[in-house]
Design a protein around this motif. Structure first.
Motif, short mmCIF file in Angstrom:
data_model
loop_
_atom_site.label_atom_id
_atom_site.label_comp_id
_atom_site.label_asym_id
_atom_site.label_seq_id
_atom_site.Cartn_x
_atom_site.Cartn_y
_atom_site.Cartn_z
N ALA A 1 0.22 0.17 -5.28
CA ALA A 1 1.29 -0.83 -5.18
C ALA A 1 1.81 -1.21 -6.57
O ALA A 1 1.13 -1.03 -7.58
N ALA B 1 -6.81 -5.87 -11.12
CA ALA B 1 -5.61 -5.36 -10.42
C ALA B 1 -5.12 -4.06 -11.04
O ALA B 1 -4.62 -3.18 -10.33
N TRP C 1 -7.21 -7.35 -3.55
CA TRP C 1 -6.10 -7.77 -2.68
C TRP C 1 -4.96 -6.74 -2.72
O TRP C 1 -4.00 -6.87 -1.95
N ILE C 2 -5.04 -5.80 -3.66
CA ILE C 2 -3.90 -4.92 -3.93
C ILE C 2 -4.08 -3.60 -3.19
O ILE C 2 -5.15 -2.98 -3.25
N LYS C 3 -3.01 -3.17 -2.50
CA LYS C 3 -3.04 -1.85 -1.88
C LYS C 3 -2.99 -0.79 -2.98
O LYS C 3 -2.17 -0.90 -3.90
N ALA D 1 -3.59 -0.97 -8.80
CA ALA D 1 -2.13 -0.87 -8.68
C ALA D 1 -1.62 0.45 -9.22
O ALA D 1 -2.29 1.11 -10.03
N VAL E 1 -2.07 -12.99 -11.86
CA VAL E 1 -2.81 -11.82 -11.39
C VAL E 1 -4.00 -11.59 -12.33
O VAL E 1 -3.86 -11.70 -13.55
N VAL F 1 2.92 -4.23 -8.99
CA VAL F 1 2.57 -5.65 -9.10
C VAL F 1 3.39 -6.31 -10.22
O VAL F 1 3.35 -5.86 -11.37
N VAL G 1 -1.40 -9.81 1.30
CA VAL G 1 -1.03 -9.11 0.06
C VAL G 1 -1.38 -7.63 0.15
O VAL G 1 -0.66 -6.77 -0.37
N ARG G 2 -2.47 -7.30 0.86
CA ARG G 2 -2.92 -5.91 0.98
C ARG G 2 -1.92 -5.02 1.72
O ARG G 2 -1.99 -3.79 1.64
N VAL H 1 4.16 -6.47 -4.88
CA VAL H 1 3.60 -7.83 -4.91
C VAL H 1 4.27 -8.58 -6.06
O VAL H 1 4.27 -8.10 -7.20
N ILE I 1 2.02 -2.21 -13.08
CA ILE I 1 1.79 -3.65 -13.18
C ILE I 1 2.44 -4.19 -14.46
O ILE I 1 2.48 -3.49 -15.48
#
Ligand code: GUE
Ligand code: MG
Length: 299
Positions: A226, A256, A221-223, A260, A251, A228, A201-202, A207, A263
């Motif tokens: 990103a 997150a 887990w999140i770049k 992110a 999530v 989401v 996921v990274r 995502v 999202i």
């Protein structure tokens, strides 16, 4: 770390329903009848009843006919198949949706296979699955199509982005992956057997979480930056003194949203898009089946 921007699915869905209303009025003027959606509900699952009621209300609010068919839970499969055949043959019905899940004595694949693919506004019939996989015009499942609409609205082109879809269901995960591939993303489908899911996921610029496990995807887990998209709708057990537990996604929003770039919330994210896209698919079906031209990309 800056806070992610919140993707307003509820607001986007309201705008989409407005565009659908205009197109539905135009259809009525040209065809001399309203577009129509038939919704079939077997049994009395309370969540399903709420969804079906909302679908009916929103269908009528958009200027289309809603034909609701409620069957008792013990209905024989043959009776449901006969109803679907009747709706296939009914010229007032442009779209047919059989609410899932069906009771266990029924074969869902057999029921879906009975729906005329050109009235299959859920996009679940194998003919529509094949059309999506091949890039032919058909009907695309509502939830993934709604997710792609939100992504394109937020990001513009998705070309070349790394997308990770968590979940491989026929209803969300697989069609989601096909749509992202059609947008020229590099697509990974992860699932319960994926090794080191956080590391997979990274890597993702996008995502999409559709696993059905409450708050499983964590912020680390999140770049950073990103986008989401949270498809999950899970009801937590009620807290002390509450009768209803709160709705959460797949999530962990609190962590997150610290990492992110953007999202979707739950509720108010993907959920409202699902019904709005169903109405969009219905008005598209009406035009196609009546042979009336429509710029489908403008809706
Ligand atoms: N043949 C078929 N097609 C479907 O599209 C289908 C189905 N069966 N079975 C059930 C699932 C679920 N589904 C949802 C629709 C709207 C919201 C929705 O509007 N959610 C709101 C919250 C709703 C609430 O408060 O419970 C939100 O996320 O903001 C959610 C889920 C369609 N489904
Ligand atoms: Mg939602």
């Amino acid at each position: 770390m800056t806070e992610a921007s919140i993707i307003d699915g509820k607001g986007f869905a309201a705008g989409l329903r407005e565009r659908v209303s205009r197109v539905a009025a135009d259809f009525e003027a040209k065809a001399g009848r309203k577009a129509g959606l038939a919704v079939v509900l077997v049994g009395e699952d309370p969540a399903s009843q709420v969804y079906v009621r909302n679908k009916n209300k929103q269908t009528v609010a958009c200027g289309m006919n809603s034909f609701e068919h409620k069957l008792p839970v013990e209905t024989p499969e043959a009776d449901l198949l006969a109803l679907v055949e009747k709706l296939n043959a009914d010229p007032a019905v442009d779209g047919i949706l059989v609410q899932l899940p069906l009771p266990s004595h029924m074969n869902e694949q057999k029921v879906i296979a009975t729906i005329n693919p050109d009235k299959d506004v859920d996009g679940f019939h194998v003919v529509n699955v094949g059309r999506l996989a091949t890039g032919l015009p058909g009907f695309v499942p509502c939830t993934p199509l709604g997710c792609v609409m939100l992504l394109k609205d937020k990001l513009g082109s998705l070309s070349g982005l790394d997308a990770v879809v968590i979940g491989r269901s026929n209803i969300v995960g697989k069609p989601m992956a096909q749509l992202l591939l059609a947008e020229s993303c590099t697509v990974t489908i992860a699932h319960s057997r994926t090794r080191d899911l956080p590391a997979v996921v990274r890597r993702a610029d996008i995502v999409v979480a559709a696993v059905g496990r409450a708050e499983m995807v964590k912020g680390d887990w999140i770049k950073p930056g990103a986008t989401v998209i949270d498809v999950g709708i899970n009801r937590l057990p009620p807290a002390e003194g509450e009768t209803k537990g709160k709705l959460v996604g797949d999530v962990d929003f609190a962590s997150a949203s610290q990492v992110a770039g953007a999202i979707t919330p739950v509720p108010g994210g993907v959920g409202p898009m699902t019904i709005a896209v169903l109405l969009r698919n219905t008005v598209v079906a009406a035009h196609r089946n009546a042979g009336i031209g429509l710029d489908e990309n403008a809706i």
